[in-house]
Design a protein around this motif. Structure first.
Motif, short mmCIF file in Angstrom:
data_model
loop_
_atom_site.label_atom_id
_atom_site.label_comp_id
_atom_site.label_asym_id
_atom_site.label_seq_id
_atom_site.Cartn_x
_atom_site.Cartn_y
_atom_site.Cartn_z
N HIS A 37 0.86 -1.19 0.00
CA HIS A 37 0.00 0.00 0.00
C HIS A 37 0.89 1.23 0.00
O HIS A 37 1.90 1.24 0.70
CB HIS A 37 -0.84 0.03 1.28
CG HIS A 37 -1.79 -1.11 1.32
ND1 HIS A 37 -3.04 -1.03 0.78
CD2 HIS A 37 -1.65 -2.35 1.79
CE1 HIS A 37 -3.63 -2.19 0.92
NE2 HIS A 37 -2.82 -3.01 1.53
N PRO A 38 0.52 2.27 -0.73
CA PRO A 38 1.41 3.45 -0.78
C PRO A 38 1.68 4.07 0.59
O PRO A 38 2.82 4.42 0.88
CB PRO A 38 0.66 4.42 -1.69
CG PRO A 38 -0.22 3.57 -2.54
CD PRO A 38 -0.59 2.38 -1.70
N LYS A 39 0.65 4.18 1.43
CA LYS A 39 0.86 4.97 2.65
C LYS A 39 -0.30 4.78 3.61
O LYS A 39 -1.42 4.51 3.19
CB LYS A 39 0.94 6.46 2.23
CG LYS A 39 1.53 7.35 3.27
CD LYS A 39 2.23 8.57 2.74
CE LYS A 39 2.82 9.37 3.89
NZ LYS A 39 3.68 8.58 4.77
N PHE A 41 -3.16 6.06 6.29
CA PHE A 41 -4.12 7.18 6.31
C PHE A 41 -4.39 7.74 4.91
O PHE A 41 -4.40 8.96 4.69
CB PHE A 41 -3.64 8.32 7.25
CG PHE A 41 -3.44 7.86 8.66
CD1 PHE A 41 -4.54 7.67 9.50
CD2 PHE A 41 -2.18 7.61 9.17
CE1 PHE A 41 -4.37 7.24 10.82
CE2 PHE A 41 -2.00 7.18 10.48
CZ PHE A 41 -3.09 6.98 11.30
N THR A 42 -4.53 6.82 3.95
CA THR A 42 -4.91 7.25 2.60
C THR A 42 -6.22 6.53 2.26
O THR A 42 -6.46 5.41 2.74
CB THR A 42 -3.82 6.90 1.56
OG1 THR A 42 -3.45 5.54 1.72
CG2 THR A 42 -2.61 7.79 1.70
N PRO A 43 -7.06 7.16 1.46
CA PRO A 43 -8.44 6.65 1.34
C PRO A 43 -8.56 5.29 0.67
O PRO A 43 -9.25 4.40 1.18
CB PRO A 43 -9.15 7.74 0.53
CG PRO A 43 -8.08 8.54 -0.13
CD PRO A 43 -6.87 8.44 0.75
N VAL A 44 -7.90 5.11 -0.48
CA VAL A 44 -8.06 3.84 -1.20
C VAL A 44 -7.50 2.68 -0.36
O VAL A 44 -8.12 1.62 -0.23
CB VAL A 44 -7.38 3.90 -2.59
CG1 VAL A 44 -7.47 2.56 -3.30
CG2 VAL A 44 -8.01 5.00 -3.45
N CYS A 45 -6.33 2.90 0.23
CA CYS A 45 -5.70 1.86 1.07
C CYS A 45 -6.62 1.47 2.22
O CYS A 45 -6.72 0.29 2.58
CB CYS A 45 -4.39 2.35 1.65
SG CYS A 45 -3.16 2.78 0.41
N THR A 46 -7.29 2.44 2.80
CA THR A 46 -8.18 2.15 3.93
C THR A 46 -9.29 1.20 3.50
O THR A 46 -9.60 0.23 4.19
CB THR A 46 -8.76 3.48 4.47
OG1 THR A 46 -7.66 4.32 4.83
CG2 THR A 46 -9.67 3.26 5.66
N VAL A 121 3.94 1.27 -5.10
CA VAL A 121 2.73 1.08 -5.89
C VAL A 121 1.92 -0.04 -5.22
O VAL A 121 2.31 -0.56 -4.17
CB VAL A 121 3.07 0.71 -7.36
CG1 VAL A 121 3.70 1.88 -8.07
CG2 VAL A 121 3.96 -0.53 -7.44
N ARG A 122 0.81 -0.41 -5.83
CA ARG A 122 0.00 -1.51 -5.26
C ARG A 122 0.45 -2.82 -5.91
O ARG A 122 -0.01 -3.18 -6.99
CB ARG A 122 -1.50 -1.27 -5.52
CG ARG A 122 -2.02 -0.04 -4.87
CD ARG A 122 -3.51 0.14 -4.98
NE ARG A 122 -3.85 1.51 -4.64
CZ ARG A 122 -3.95 1.98 -3.40
NH1 ARG A 122 -3.78 1.18 -2.37
NH2 ARG A 122 -4.23 3.25 -3.18
N SER A 123 1.39 -3.49 -5.25
CA SER A 123 1.91 -4.78 -5.75
C SER A 123 1.21 -5.91 -5.01
O SER A 123 0.86 -5.77 -3.83
CB SER A 123 3.40 -4.90 -5.45
OG SER A 123 4.12 -3.88 -6.07
N PRO A 140 -1.53 1.08 -10.02
CA PRO A 140 -1.10 2.39 -9.50
C PRO A 140 -1.84 2.74 -8.22
O PRO A 140 -2.86 2.11 -7.89
CB PRO A 140 -1.51 3.34 -10.64
CG PRO A 140 -2.69 2.67 -11.26
CD PRO A 140 -2.44 1.19 -11.16
N ALA A 141 -1.33 3.75 -7.53
CA ALA A 141 -1.92 4.16 -6.25
C ALA A 141 -3.39 4.52 -6.37
O ALA A 141 -4.18 4.32 -5.44
CB ALA A 141 -1.14 5.34 -5.68
N SER A 142 -3.77 5.03 -7.53
CA SER A 142 -5.14 5.54 -7.67
C SER A 142 -6.19 4.45 -7.92
O SER A 142 -7.38 4.75 -7.94
CB SER A 142 -5.18 6.56 -8.81
OG SER A 142 -4.62 5.97 -9.97
#
Ligand code: BEZ
Length: 211
Positions: A37-39, A41-46, A121-123, A140-142
């Protein structure tokens, strides 16, 4: 050189939300999925971590452990876990690896500098019981991943290992499979008592063997 299908998944020891993880030892003799996950407290990862927590019983059924990675540290992951549980209405039930020194991200080539110098990135790495990398995905992150697709890939890999079938386009559990080309018709007769339909000599469709 970038990791490829068939390589042994690099081993590592790194801290996580459940304490230090010695990766190969932690995998044991089952399957594993390592996904970045990129980071925090980011929305998509959550939303992704919530989705995996909901699907955890499905991964368990397939003897597959799941391990998330984000480049932040354990205190950050612990604090983010509260947000994931609140917003996604789940209990977190698998570890998040901390990778502030990017050790694991570098080993697995999860940082793609043309996308971002420091964030992953999202691997997704699918790892079999012999610790071999069997499949990889990169988004990609998005773009949030479709974890039903990740389960589908796992099912396909496990079917191939146990039954010498491949899975055609858009296959889902229960649909017809393809007899692998390396198996002769004579050998296929013994292996597939339900028979098959040969659309071409190289394209033999058979009912899913374990259904
Ligand atoms: C996200 O998880 O929402 C995200 C992370 C990095 C860049 C863009 C989106």
């Amino acid at each position: 050189m970038a990791l490829q299908i068939g390589d042994i998944a690099p081993d590592f020891t790194q801290d996580s939300t459940v304490g230090p993880i010695h990766f190969h030892e932690w995998l044991g003799d089952g399957w594993g999925i390592l996904f970045s996950h990129p980071k925090d407290f980011t929305p998509v990862c959550t939303t992704e971590l919530g989705a995996v927590a909901r699907l955890k019983p499905e991964f368990d059924k397939r003897h597959c452990k799941v391990l998330a990675l984000s480049v932040d540290d354990v205190p950050s992951h612990r604090s983010w876990t509260g947000d994931i549980e609140d917003t996604q209405k789940v209990t977190m039930n698998f570890p998040i690896l901390a990778d502030p020194d990017r050790k694991v991200a570098s080993l697995y080539g999860m940082i793609h500098p043309k996308a971002n110098d420091t964030l992953t990135v999202r691997s997704v790495f699918f790892i079999d019981p012999k610790k071999k990398i069997r499949a990889m995905l990169t988004y990609p992150a998005s773009t949030g991943r479709n974890f039903a697709e990740i389960l589908r890939v796992l099912d396909s890999l496990q079917l191939t290992d146990h039954h010498q079938v491949a899975t055609p386009a858009d296959w889902t559990d229960g649909k017809d499979c393809v007899i692998v080309p390396s198996l002769s018709d004579d050998d296929a007769k013994a292996k597939f008592p339900k028979g098959w339909k040969a659309l071409r000599p190289y394209l033999r469709m058979t009912p899913q063997p374990n259904r």
